[in-house]
Design an enzyme around this catalytic site. Sequence first.
Site, PDB file in Angstrom:
ATOM      1  CB  CYS A  30      44.635  36.129  24.842  1.00 57.04           C
ATOM      2  SG  CYS A  30      43.110  37.116  24.978  1.00 57.04           S
ATOM      3  CD  GLU A  45      42.942  32.590  25.115  1.00 55.28           C
ATOM      4  OE1 GLU A  45      43.411  32.384  26.253  1.00 55.28           O
ATOM      5  OE2 GLU A  45      42.556  33.720  24.736  1.00 55.28           O
ATOM      6  CE  LYS A  91      45.861  34.053  28.437  1.00 55.62           C
ATOM      7  NZ  LYS A  91      44.373  34.046  28.322  1.00 55.62           N
TER       8      LYS A  91
END
Length: 286
Positions: free
Chosen positions: A154, A44, A120
């Site tokens: 994440c 990321e 995300k």
Amino acid sequence: MKMRVSAVQFALKDVDSVEEWSAQIRHYVRNASEYGAQFVLFPEFVTTPLLGIGEASGGAGRPIETLTAYTDMYTGLFSELARESGMYLFAGTHVTKRGESLRNSAFLFKPDGTWHTQDKLHITPTEVESWNVQPGDGVSVIDTPFGKIGLLTCYDIEFPEIVRMVRAKGANVIFCPSCTDDRHGYYRVRYCCHARAVENQIYIVTTGTVGSLSRVDFMRANYGQAAVITPNDIPFPPRGIMSEGEINADMLITADLDLSLLDDIREAGSVTTWRDRRTDLYTDWQ
């Protein structure tokens, strides 16, 4: 069917030009190609070193929205490398613009040079408060010659529901780029990767940033490690770790994923968590 994956522990470091950053990317892609990888995962916020170009050490770095000016360069570079190498390149994440809002977008570049994006979905407090990044609107899986795969970034892996949705859509492998600045954040992501692998009987390939940027706020510390994580059953390593890197080292790892083993354990494993889920009580929410 087997697929060979590599995951890069990308060392964030101050750079003075786009060319310097690009050379680092090319190095890792060539390294993975030498090992015969078919899929390569970067972490990321892989483009954040670009915020420090022209800045003095100890400065704050340019605003995060500055990264959107590098999108054409970023997509051009990874598209070229995917075509040249014949590999699927998960190019970490890059900050993009959707209308007036910023998104933290993960990219997969395919061997034909085209790409798929997945924003995300769950945004950390720092991303919201310091950078005004907004969450994505939906999730999809990606078709490859090796079957369907998922791409979750994440914090997303810490939410069981979204991983269950991706598995219900047919994904057998989830790639999870991350960026964590300390051990607490790293272990949150890592332990959740293991939990999701057990719950859904899937492989998870994850990696994070290492190194530091002295010119960019909120990127001054990184704590990361790449890993290829498996379900915990007899065909796999007892700890559910097929491969992992050295914490905070500048390196990559490579492993072969045997997809047929997932079918075996879903049908006749020591436990059959995917088959035994209670959809009469809770759904997969496709």
